[in-house]
Design an enzyme around this catalytic site. Structure first.
Site, PDB file in Angstrom:
ATOM      1  N   GLU A  92      -0.743 -27.507 -69.205  1.00 20.32           N
ATOM      2  CA  GLU A  92      -0.503 -28.210 -70.473  1.00 20.32           C
ATOM      3  C   GLU A  92      -0.199 -27.309 -71.659  1.00 20.32           C
ATOM      4  OE1 GLU A  92      -3.523 -31.139 -71.223  1.00 20.32           O
ATOM      5  OE2 GLU A  92      -2.730 -32.443 -69.676  1.00 20.32           O
TER       6      GLU A  92
ATOM      7  N   GLU B 101      -2.470 -34.722 -62.884  1.00 23.34           N
ATOM      8  CA  GLU B 101      -3.594 -35.395 -63.534  1.00 23.34           C
ATOM      9  C   GLU B 101      -3.147 -36.799 -63.921  1.00 23.34           C
ATOM     10  OE1 GLU B 101      -5.590 -33.424 -66.834  1.00 23.34           O
ATOM     11  OE2 GLU B 101      -5.178 -31.464 -65.927  1.00 23.34           O
TER      12      GLU B 101
HETATM   13  C1  BG6 Z   1      -5.859 -32.907 -69.784  1.00 23.23           C
HETATM   14  C2  BG6 Z   1      -6.496 -31.607 -69.423  1.00 23.23           C
HETATM   15  O1  BG6 Z   1      -5.328 -32.770 -71.054  1.00 23.23           O
HETATM   16  O2  BG6 Z   1      -6.644 -34.013 -69.987  1.00 23.23           O
HETATM   17  C3  BG6 Z   1      -7.893 -31.729 -68.842  1.00 23.23           C
HETATM   18  O3  BG6 Z   1      -5.686 -30.832 -68.586  1.00 23.23           O
HETATM   19  C4  BG6 Z   1      -8.659 -32.801 -69.583  1.00 23.23           C
HETATM   20  O4  BG6 Z   1      -8.490 -30.467 -68.917  1.00 23.23           O
HETATM   21  C5  BG6 Z   1      -7.935 -34.117 -69.414  1.00 23.23           C
HETATM   22  O5  BG6 Z   1      -9.997 -32.909 -69.178  1.00 23.23           O
HETATM   23  C6  BG6 Z   1      -8.611 -35.308 -70.072  1.00 23.23           C
HETATM   24  O6  BG6 Z   1      -8.857 -35.054 -71.414  1.00 23.23           O
HETATM   25  P1  BG6 Z   1     -10.310 -35.233 -72.007  1.00 23.23           P
HETATM   26  O7  BG6 Z   1     -10.270 -34.710 -73.380  1.00 23.23           O
HETATM   27  O8  BG6 Z   1     -10.588 -36.674 -71.922  1.00 23.23           O
HETATM   28  O9  BG6 Z   1     -11.211 -34.427 -71.129  1.00 23.23           O
END
Ligand code: BG6
Length: 481
Positions: free
Chosen positions: A168, A380
């Site tokens: 990211e 993700e």
């Molecule tokens: C992504 C990241 O932006 O989102 C993760 O790569 C992160 O590291 C995930 O945990 C979810 O975001 P958050 O802030 O809800 O943990």
């Protein structure tokens, strides 16, 4: 809308995590601190969320975690290597126990027929490099990143085929205070973000080139946060704002990764705003060569966003996420004379103010395929929520099942429209530390018994989504009920 019934034969189902968010053991077996150890101590002091010292203790539970992933039927697992566990000082002497940990984890995965997908860097720069020269602040980071990349590529070359360079990059640029440790001066200096972005492009390119030199049959990508940036209305000024946001927040990164160029309209905007960054002779050749060494794009997709014409005279502002969950607010981003973020009233938000939009996933998948024609890996995608552990050890998370089901359907529609998707690795395999909302905001298929206030024994429990995902995988995506 027509869609394919099931997924291609060699499609990989799995899930994702990142090192500092789940490993814990922050100062164990020779590991030294990284910037996330420090940043999360600050978050703990400010908001009371857990820090990164233990998180969900994967370092000590990895065998159990892999066994549970295998029980779900995983064919892939995306995780990151913790740079300061491997090279405690960033460069130089490796830490034998840290190096061994990843050999052991990979062996455990391979013994269970799970393909390891490794991210080189997921927000956790060794503090040694931050103290020495400010991390991404200094061009030296490019060489040091390459040193680290070459080290792990050589070390694990016979065990790992899929490599992701940077997680990211766009989020690092946008949330620079939470993803990097920087001085106040840098935080309020928007120029710094774009210079750091240029160094990340160079570091990424050098790592991609090295991967193709070192690893046989390698597959290289980078994991990018992606979202469609819709226009708030059909007023041409709003439409232009949406177009500008797509260019600045998606294509500025993808064009560097796949074409080896900086998107002209964004570069022109940055110059107009006095935000141009230094590009030395030969830099663009490296970035171009890097683009020729990219095999796929990893995309992280959670939500879409909405843009309107910027308020005249409004100052630059970066997005602030909802830091407290229910009742918390988002502060939207403003890029003067370019775009301004706003709420999308057509979509429902999670408790943490993420708009839920499966169609947006189809949109970005098809956009990427139409523009670049490259295979995509979902690295993700997931639903962060307050889960409740019942007395009988069950966790009922229908909201997560619903979210993932609708996003899998969106992938099916995109595949029917010509997109090649290699794997689906939702966030997260098991509960871990959120980047913005501690342990309270959970994403896993596996519940880990601890809270922000109490470490407890980190016992693992299967959520309802665990059994549901198991059936999805067993049917190769056919059975979503
Ligand atoms: C992504 C990241 O932006 O989102 C993760 O790569 C992160 O590291 C995930 O945990 C979810 O975001 P958050 O802030 O809800 O943990």
């Amino acid at each position: 809308m027509e869609f394919v019934e099931e997924f291609p034969k060699n499609f990989m189902w799995g899930a994702a995590t990142s090192a500092y968010q789940c490993e814990g053991a922050a100062l164990e077996d020779g590991k030294k601190e990284n910037q996330q150890d420090v940043i999360n101590r600050q978050i703990h002091e400010e908001y009371g969320y857990a820090d990164a010292s233990v998180t969900t203790d994967h370092y000590h539970h990895y065998k159990e975690d892999v066994a549970l992933m295998a029980e779900m039927g995983f064919q892939s697992y995306r995780f990151s290597m913790n740079w300061s566990r491997i090279l405690p000082d960033g460069v130089g002497e490796p830490n034998p126990k840290g190096v061994q940990f990843y050999h052991d984890l990979i062996k455990e995965l391979r013994d269970h027929n799970i393909e390891p997908i490794v991210t080189m860097w997921h927000y956790d720069l060794p503090m040694a490099l931050v103290e020495k020269y400010g991390g991404w602040r200094d061009r030296q980071i490019v060489d040091d990143f390459e040193y680290y990349a070459r080290f792990i590529l050589n070390e694990y070359k016979d065990e790992v085929k899929y490599w992701l360079t940077i997680n990211e990059q766009s989020i690092v640029v946008n949330y620079i205070d939470r993803k990097n440790l920087i001085s106040k001066e840098d935080m309020f200096n928007p120029k710094f973000r774009w210079q750091a972005n240029h160094y990340m492009n160079l570091a990424h390119a050098k790592a991609a080139i090295a991967a193709h030199e070192i690893v046989k049959d390698v597959q290289v990508g980078a994991a990018l946060d992606t979202a469609p940036y819709y226009a708030a209305s059909s007023d041409p000024k709003d439409v232009m704002a949406g177009k500008n946001a797509n260019a600045m927040k998606n294509y500025f990164y993808m064009d560097a990764y796949f074409k080896g160029i900086y998107t002209p309209s964004v570069l022109a905007y940055l110059k107009r705003q006095g935000l141009e960054f230094e590009i030395q002779d030969g830099d663009m050749d490296i970035i171009k060569k890097g683009s020729e060494n990219m095999d796929f794009l990893g995309i992280n997709y959670y939500q879409s966003a909405c843009m309107k014409a910027p308020t005249p005279g409004a100052a630059r502002r970066f997005k602030q996420n909802n830091k407290i969950g229910k009742g918390g607010k988002v502060t939207y981003e403003i890029q003067p004379d370019f775009y301004e973020g706003c709420h999308n009233d057509f979509l429902q938000d999670t408790d943490f103010s993420f708009p839920i939009d499966p169609d947006g996933l189809q949109y970005v998948l098809e956009e990427i395929n139409d523009r670049y024609g490259v295979p995509v890996m979902i690295c993700e995608n997931g639903f962060g929520a307050y889960d409740k552990l019942e007395k009988d050890g069950s966790i009922h998370d229908p909201y997560r099942i619903e979210y993932i089901r609708e996003h899998i359907k969106a992938m099916k529609r995109a595949i029917a429209n010509g997109v090649t998707i290699i794997a689906y690795n939702p966030w997260s395999a098991f509960d871990l530390l959120s980047t913005s909302n501690g342990i309270a905001k959970r994403y896993g298929f596996i519940y880990v018994d601890r809270t922000d206030d109490e470490e407890r024994d980190c016992k693992r429990y299967r959520k309802d989504s665990f059994y549901w995902y198991q059936r999805v995988i067993a049917s190769n995506g056919k059975n979503l009920e």
